[in-house]
Design a protein around this motif. Structure first.
Motif, PDB file in Angstrom:
ATOM      1  N   VAL A   3      -6.671  -3.424   0.203  1.00 22.24           N
ATOM      2  CA  VAL A   3      -6.245  -4.650  -0.454  1.00 22.24           C
ATOM      3  C   VAL A   3      -4.825  -4.454  -0.967  1.00 22.24           C
ATOM      4  CG1 VAL A   3      -8.591  -5.350  -1.095  1.00 22.24           C
ATOM      5  CG2 VAL A   3      -7.208  -4.059  -2.728  1.00 22.24           C
ATOM      6  N   TYR A   4      -4.133  -5.566  -1.123  1.00 24.75           N
ATOM      7  CA  TYR A   4      -2.739  -5.556  -1.549  1.00 24.75           C
ATOM      8  C   TYR A   4      -2.650  -6.321  -2.861  1.00 24.75           C
ATOM      9  CZ  TYR A   4      -2.169  -3.911   3.168  1.00 24.75           C
ATOM     10  OH  TYR A   4      -2.270  -3.170   4.319  1.00 24.75           O
ATOM     11  N   VAL A   5      -2.307  -5.599  -3.930  1.00 23.52           N
ATOM     12  CA  VAL A   5      -2.278  -6.163  -5.275  1.00 23.52           C
ATOM     13  C   VAL A   5      -0.833  -6.496  -5.647  1.00 23.52           C
ATOM     14  CG1 VAL A   5      -2.834  -5.761  -7.711  1.00 23.52           C
ATOM     15  CG2 VAL A   5      -4.292  -4.765  -5.907  1.00 23.52           C
ATOM     16  N   PRO A   6      -0.547  -7.787  -5.903  1.00 24.64           N
ATOM     17  CA  PRO A   6       0.815  -8.169  -6.301  1.00 24.64           C
ATOM     18  C   PRO A   6       1.065  -7.802  -7.763  1.00 24.64           C
ATOM     19  CG  PRO A   6      -0.599 -10.109  -6.243  1.00 24.64           C
ATOM     20  CD  PRO A   6      -1.428  -8.944  -5.766  1.00 24.64           C
ATOM     21  N   LEU A   7       2.259  -7.283  -8.016  1.00 27.57           N
ATOM     22  CA  LEU A   7       2.660  -6.908  -9.372  1.00 27.57           C
ATOM     23  C   LEU A   7       4.142  -7.213  -9.565  1.00 27.57           C
ATOM     24  CD1 LEU A   7       1.038  -3.362  -9.808  1.00 27.57           C
ATOM     25  CD2 LEU A   7       0.264  -5.481 -10.843  1.00 27.57           C
ATOM     26  N   THR A   8       4.612  -6.885 -10.744  1.00 30.57           N
ATOM     27  CA  THR A   8       6.039  -6.822 -11.056  1.00 30.57           C
ATOM     28  C   THR A   8       6.333  -5.361 -11.398  1.00 30.57           C
ATOM     29  OG1 THR A   8       5.621  -7.209 -13.397  1.00 30.57           O
ATOM     30  CG2 THR A   8       6.051  -9.171 -12.026  1.00 30.57           C
ATOM     31  N   LEU A   9       7.598  -5.007 -11.551  1.00 34.41           N
ATOM     32  CA  LEU A   9       7.896  -3.628 -11.962  1.00 34.41           C
ATOM     33  C   LEU A   9       7.315  -3.317 -13.344  1.00 34.41           C
ATOM     34  CD1 LEU A   9      11.429  -2.934 -10.463  1.00 34.41           C
ATOM     35  CD2 LEU A   9       9.281  -1.774  -9.925  1.00 34.41           C
ATOM     36  N   PRO A  10       7.383  -4.246 -14.345  1.00 33.63           N
ATOM     37  CA  PRO A  10       6.704  -3.946 -15.607  1.00 33.63           C
ATOM     38  C   PRO A  10       5.187  -3.788 -15.434  1.00 33.63           C
ATOM     39  CG  PRO A  10       8.310  -5.693 -15.952  1.00 33.63           C
ATOM     40  CD  PRO A  10       8.224  -5.450 -14.459  1.00 33.63           C
TER      41      PRO A  10
END
Length: 168
Positions: A3-10
């Motif tokens: 699975v591919y979990v979207p995030l931000t750098l924080p």
């Protein structure tokens, strides 16, 4: 299942600090039956790239919603048991939900296979795309062109051991 979990750098920094992707439920993207039908391919690498691309688009939305976040998309590839990644059957026909799954528990960062992050040269286009998302959602073709400009940048692959350098 990958699975591919979207995030931000924080968000990635927080995951590194706590040792897990969470809190649950986590939005992620995977090769689902809906994605297979939508993409019309049997090539698993193409399908996984499509899921990664969907997660990158979701990461852009997270970046747009966090004015303090660096203007770089982040996606963490994680392996979870198939039964943990559940697609919403009520959204099966929703084009915006293709490949989308929910993970009901926090996932140890140790299960991550890789991290995908925009290069520095994508920052200007990602910034413009984040600012244009609202207008693009309202049907503005010029804004959509700007959002699509972020997609012209391939996310770079990083090993999990490189996370400290990414969030540094």
């Amino acid at each position: 299942m990958r699975v591919y979990v979207p995030l931000t750098l924080p968000g990635l920094a927080e995951a590194y600090r706590t040792g897990e992707l969470g809190p649950a439920p986590l939005e992620a993207f995977a090769v689902t039956p809906g994605l297979r039908e939508w993409y019309v391919s049997d090539d698993i690498e193409e399908l996984e790239y499509a899921a990664l691309s969907r997660a990158a688009a979701a990461s852009l939305r997270l970046v747009a919603g966090d004015p303090g976040a660096a203007r770089r998309r982040v996606v963490v590839a994680v392996d979870v048991p198939d039964q943990q990644a559940v697609a919403d059957p009520g959204r099966a026909l929703d084009a915006n939900a293709v490949g989308e799954v929910r993970i009901g528990t926090a996932v140890p960062l140790a299960k991550a296979a890789a991290v995908h992050v925009d290069a520095e040269d994508a920052v200007e286009d990602v910034s413009a795309a984040a600012e244009a998302l609202g207008a693009a959602d309202q049907g503005d073709d010029d804004a959509q062109f700007t959002v699509d400009g972020a997609e012209d940048h391939e996310l770079l692959w990083y090993g999990v051991q490189e996370i400290p350098n990414l969030i540094g």
